[in-house]
Design a protein around this motif. Structure first.
Motif, PDB file in Angstrom:
ATOM      1  N   TRP A  60      -0.742   7.549  16.685  1.00 18.42           N
ATOM      2  CA  TRP A  60      -1.569   6.497  17.289  1.00 18.42           C
ATOM      3  C   TRP A  60      -2.938   6.437  16.610  1.00 18.42           C
ATOM      4  N   ASP A  61      -3.513   7.598  16.352  1.00  7.65           N
ATOM      5  CA  ASP A  61      -4.818   7.651  15.683  1.00  7.65           C
ATOM      6  C   ASP A  61      -4.743   7.018  14.295  1.00  7.65           C
ATOM      7  N   TYR A  62      -3.636   7.249  13.594  1.00 13.80           N
ATOM      8  CA  TYR A  62      -3.499   6.652  12.258  1.00 13.80           C
ATOM      9  C   TYR A  62      -3.393   5.132  12.368  1.00 13.80           C
ATOM     10  N   LEU A  63      -2.621   4.648  13.334  1.00 14.85           N
ATOM     11  CA  LEU A  63      -2.531   3.201  13.528  1.00 14.85           C
ATOM     12  C   LEU A  63      -3.897   2.607  13.853  1.00 14.85           C
ATOM     13  N   LYS A  64      -4.650   3.312  14.661  1.00 19.51           N
ATOM     14  CA  LYS A  64      -5.992   2.836  15.001  1.00 19.51           C
ATOM     15  C   LYS A  64      -6.841   2.696  13.745  1.00 19.51           C
ATOM     16  N   GLU A  65      -6.719   3.653  12.869  1.00 19.76           N
ATOM     17  CA  GLU A  65      -7.517   3.671  11.642  1.00 19.76           C
ATOM     18  C   GLU A  65      -7.200   2.488  10.737  1.00 19.76           C
ATOM     19  N   ILE A  66      -5.925   2.124  10.630  1.00 16.04           N
ATOM     20  CA  ILE A  66      -5.549   1.102   9.649  1.00 16.04           C
ATOM     21  C   ILE A  66      -5.404  -0.298  10.236  1.00 16.04           C
ATOM     22  N   CYS A  67      -5.244  -0.406  11.562  1.00 13.39           N
ATOM     23  CA  CYS A  67      -4.891  -1.705  12.147  1.00 13.39           C
ATOM     24  C   CYS A  67      -5.990  -2.365  12.972  1.00 13.39           C
ATOM     25  N   VAL A  68      -6.788  -1.584  13.669  1.00  9.84           N
ATOM     26  CA  VAL A  68      -7.691  -2.170  14.658  1.00  9.84           C
ATOM     27  C   VAL A  68      -8.673  -3.146  14.020  1.00  9.84           C
ATOM     28  N   GLY A  69      -9.218  -2.783  12.874  1.00 11.92           N
ATOM     29  CA  GLY A  69     -10.168  -3.673  12.216  1.00 11.92           C
ATOM     30  C   GLY A  69      -9.555  -5.015  11.871  1.00 11.92           C
ATOM     31  N   LYS A  70      -8.319  -5.003  11.389  1.00  9.33           N
ATOM     32  CA  LYS A  70      -7.650  -6.252  11.025  1.00  9.33           C
ATOM     33  C   LYS A  70      -7.377  -7.109  12.258  1.00  9.33           C
ATOM     34  N   VAL A  71      -6.923  -6.472  13.339  1.00  7.81           N
ATOM     35  CA  VAL A  71      -6.636  -7.220  14.563  1.00  7.81           C
ATOM     36  C   VAL A  71      -7.922  -7.805  15.138  1.00  7.81           C
ATOM     37  N   ASP A  72      -8.991  -7.009  15.140  1.00  9.85           N
ATOM     38  CA  ASP A  72     -10.278  -7.491  15.658  1.00  9.85           C
ATOM     39  C   ASP A  72     -10.779  -8.696  14.869  1.00  9.85           C
ATOM     40  N   GLN A  73     -10.464  -8.732  13.582  1.00  8.17           N
ATOM     41  CA  GLN A  73     -10.889  -9.845  12.738  1.00  8.17           C
ATOM     42  C   GLN A  73      -9.831 -10.948  12.657  1.00  8.17           C
ATOM     43  N   ASN A  81       0.842  -1.191   0.000  1.00 10.22           N
ATOM     44  CA  ASN A  81       0.000   0.000   0.000  1.00 10.22           C
ATOM     45  C   ASN A  81       0.883   1.248   0.000  1.00 10.22           C
ATOM     46  N   SER A  82       0.823   2.021  -1.072  1.00 11.71           N
ATOM     47  CA  SER A  82       1.719   3.175  -1.208  1.00 11.71           C
ATOM     48  C   SER A  82       1.418   4.257  -0.173  1.00 11.71           C
ATOM     49  N   THR A  83       0.152   4.399   0.207  1.00 13.12           N
ATOM     50  CA  THR A  83      -0.197   5.391   1.231  1.00 13.12           C
ATOM     51  C   THR A  83       0.429   5.022   2.567  1.00 13.12           C
ATOM     52  N   GLU A  84       0.392   3.742   2.904  1.00 13.74           N
ATOM     53  CA  GLU A  84       0.988   3.301   4.163  1.00 13.74           C
ATOM     54  C   GLU A  84       2.508   3.414   4.125  1.00 13.74           C
ATOM     55  N   VAL A  85       3.099   3.181   2.967  1.00 14.89           N
ATOM     56  CA  VAL A  85       4.543   3.390   2.824  1.00 14.89           C
ATOM     57  C   VAL A  85       4.890   4.840   3.134  1.00 14.89           C
ATOM     58  N   GLN A 104       2.668  -2.335   8.033  1.00 14.55           N
ATOM     59  CA  GLN A 104       1.943  -1.992   9.258  1.00 14.55           C
ATOM     60  C   GLN A 104       2.711  -2.447  10.497  1.00 14.55           C
ATOM     61  N   ILE A 105       3.305  -3.633  10.436  1.00 18.64           N
ATOM     62  CA  ILE A 105       4.111  -4.129  11.558  1.00 18.64           C
ATOM     63  C   ILE A 105       5.291  -3.193  11.815  1.00 18.64           C
ATOM     64  N   HIS A 106       5.920  -2.758  10.749  1.00 20.45           N
ATOM     65  CA  HIS A 106       7.043  -1.826  10.888  1.00 20.45           C
ATOM     66  C   HIS A 106       6.566  -0.502  11.479  1.00 20.45           C
ATOM     67  N   MET A 107       5.393  -0.056  11.057  1.00 26.21           N
ATOM     68  CA  MET A 107       4.854   1.204  11.552  1.00 26.21           C
ATOM     69  C   MET A 107       4.564   1.124  13.054  1.00 26.21           C
ATOM     70  N   VAL A 108       4.055  -0.017  13.506  1.00 31.16           N
ATOM     71  CA  VAL A 108       3.790  -0.203  14.934  1.00 31.16           C
ATOM     72  C   VAL A 108       5.095  -0.099  15.724  1.00 31.16           C
ATOM     73  N   GLU A 109       6.145  -0.699  15.203  1.00 30.73           N
ATOM     74  CA  GLU A 109       7.448  -0.635  15.877  1.00 30.73           C
ATOM     75  C   GLU A 109       7.965   0.798  15.968  1.00 30.73           C
ATOM     76  N   VAL A 110       7.882   1.530  14.857  1.00 30.40           N
ATOM     77  CA  VAL A 110       8.370   2.912  14.869  1.00 30.40           C
ATOM     78  C   VAL A 110       7.508   3.760  15.801  1.00 30.40           C
ATOM     79  N   TYR A 111       6.203   3.501  15.799  1.00 31.28           N
ATOM     80  CA  TYR A 111       5.343   4.240  16.730  1.00 31.28           C
ATOM     81  C   TYR A 111       5.764   3.978  18.175  1.00 31.28           C
ATOM     82  N   LEU A 112       6.115   2.737  18.500  1.00 30.79           N
ATOM     83  CA  LEU A 112       6.557   2.442  19.863  1.00 30.79           C
ATOM     84  C   LEU A 112       7.752   3.312  20.232  1.00 30.79           C
ATOM     85  N   GLY A 113       8.690   3.470  19.307  1.00 34.02           N
ATOM     86  CA  GLY A 113       9.825   4.354  19.569  1.00 34.02           C
ATOM     87  C   GLY A 113       9.378   5.778  19.842  1.00 34.02           C
TER      88      GLY A 113
END
Length: 317
Positions: free
Chosen positions: A135-148, A100-104, A156-165
């Protein structure tokens, strides 16, 4: 077609698109894998030389740019990373295959934010608000997938790691309970203690066999979580189960051994830096590091053994 002997005319008013398939037919995966290997071994000068010779002309291709940016971030070369990303139009980066180019683009923005915070710093209010937006952006793109119960994409995994930093920089010293949710991934149940959601994410990554990604999460969390939490989630009795299984089956996965050696070194250092130090446990992990180093040394070149910082670190502990 143009006339014989005349150059093909291109309109400079229209963007010129490279033939990505033609680029991909070149041995980019192998060249990128060699770069990543050198970086993880800690042979940074060699990695930079390799990048300049083999990959720099393709740095607008997403996997190449991401791995180079990651190395700069890990090495603390934050000014170089900011300069690189400032000189790179995120919209011009080519995302291969179905990425996904937007997520990149957002991942690169996350990395730039973290680099700026670590390099120049950021006013506290701006740092908090910036982290919350991430955090809000991660919520938008990730929560639905995790819930399902769908797996996140590599980006997305890389983005979660960078967000943790980013979150550690923004919220570690912020004691406001109202902002505790930002110290956990967006899919964490409300009211969860600080950082425990990321500890659970570390465990999930290991279950998925994503040991390198898990090791990076572990390295960020160890300095900020309570010791009891670290012992229950990040310092595990089964830390080396996958490596031990491979060795028992006479299968050598170099990437996995390097990953676990880095993790073992980090845990040993963490235990020694505690007050008071956890000497007995640290010695156990130091012994594990020596064992992993020995396994690696039997399969890699003498030059790697003599110059790889990841291996040399074992003797410094």
């Amino acid at each position: 077609m143009g006339k014989a002997g005349t150059p093909l005319e291109l309109s400079l008013d229209e963007p010129v698109m490279l033939d990505i398939e033609m680029e991909a037919r070149e041995d980019i995966p192998a060249e990128l894998e060699a770069f990543v290997r050198l970086a993880r071994l800690g042979r940074i000068e060699n990695a930079l030389d390799w990048y300049g010779k083999c990959l720099q002309r393709r740095e607008r291709m997403f996997p190449v740019l991401a791995e180079y940016a990651e190395m700069l971030l890990q090495e603390g070369l934050h000014d170089k990373l900011v300069d690189l990303l400032d000189d790179t139009n995120a919209n011009s980066v080519t995302a291969l295959h179905d990425t996904n180019s937007t997520e990149v683009s957002q991942l690169l923005k996350f990395m730039r934010i973290l680099a700026i915070i670590r390099w120049k710093g950021m006013p506290p209010g701006e740092k908090l608000s910036t982290a919350m937006k991430c955090w809000d952006y991660l919520k938008e793109i990730c929560v639905g997938k995790v819930d399902q119960r769908q797996q996140l994409s590599p980006v997305q995994i890389h983005m979660v790691e960078v967000y943790l930093g980013i979150a550690v920089e923004a919220f570690d010293s912020d004691l406001s309970r109202e902002r505790n949710k930002f110290t956990n991934p967006p899919w964490t149940p409300p009211g969860s203690p600080r950082w425990t959601g990321f500890c659970a994410w570390y465990t999930e990554l290991r279950k998925q066999g994503l040991h390198w990604q898990a090791q990076k999460i572990q390295g960020i969390l160890l300095p900020v979580v309570e010791f009891e939490v670290a012992m229950n989630t990040l310092i595990r009795r089964d830390q080396f189960a996958a490596v031990a299984k491979d060795i028992a089956e006479q299968h050598f996965d170099e990437s996995l051994v390097i990953t676990e050696l880095i993790a073992s070194n980090s845990i040993c250092e963490y235990l020694m830096q505690r007050t008071p130090p956890s000497i007995i446990l640290a010695e156990a992990y130091l012994k594990a590091s020596h064992s992993l180093k020995q396994v690696l040394s039997q399969h890699i070149s003498v030059e790697d053994v003599e110059h790889a910082r990841t291996l040399l670190r074992v003797d410094e502990l």
